[in-house]
Design a protein around this motif. Structure first.
Motif: not given
Length: 72
Positions: A8-26
């Protein structure tokens, strides 16, 4: 591997999305509240990896383990 971030784009959601992006996970993002409620999701973020649902702490641990294992 199919990865879905329920967010729902809360702060925790954004942290997890950033971690997925950093790990280059689609991954795909689902933000449809009705769909998430119909699935019984009451806490977000949730991460589905090949159908295995993980809450926020478990998802971060999975990402940490994955990035440490694939660091070479």
């Amino acid at each position: 591997m199919r990865v879905i971030l329920y967010s729902n784009h809360c702060p925790c959601c954004e942290v997890l999305a950033a971690a997925l992006n950093k790990a280059a996970i689609t991954y795909e993002t689902v933000s449809d509240t009705e769909q998430m409620l119909a699935m019984g999701l009451t806490h977000l973020p949730m991460l589905s990896v090949d159908g295995n649902m993980m809450n926020y702490p478990a998802a971060l641990a999975w990402l940490k383990e994955r990035t440490e294992t694939h660091a070479d």
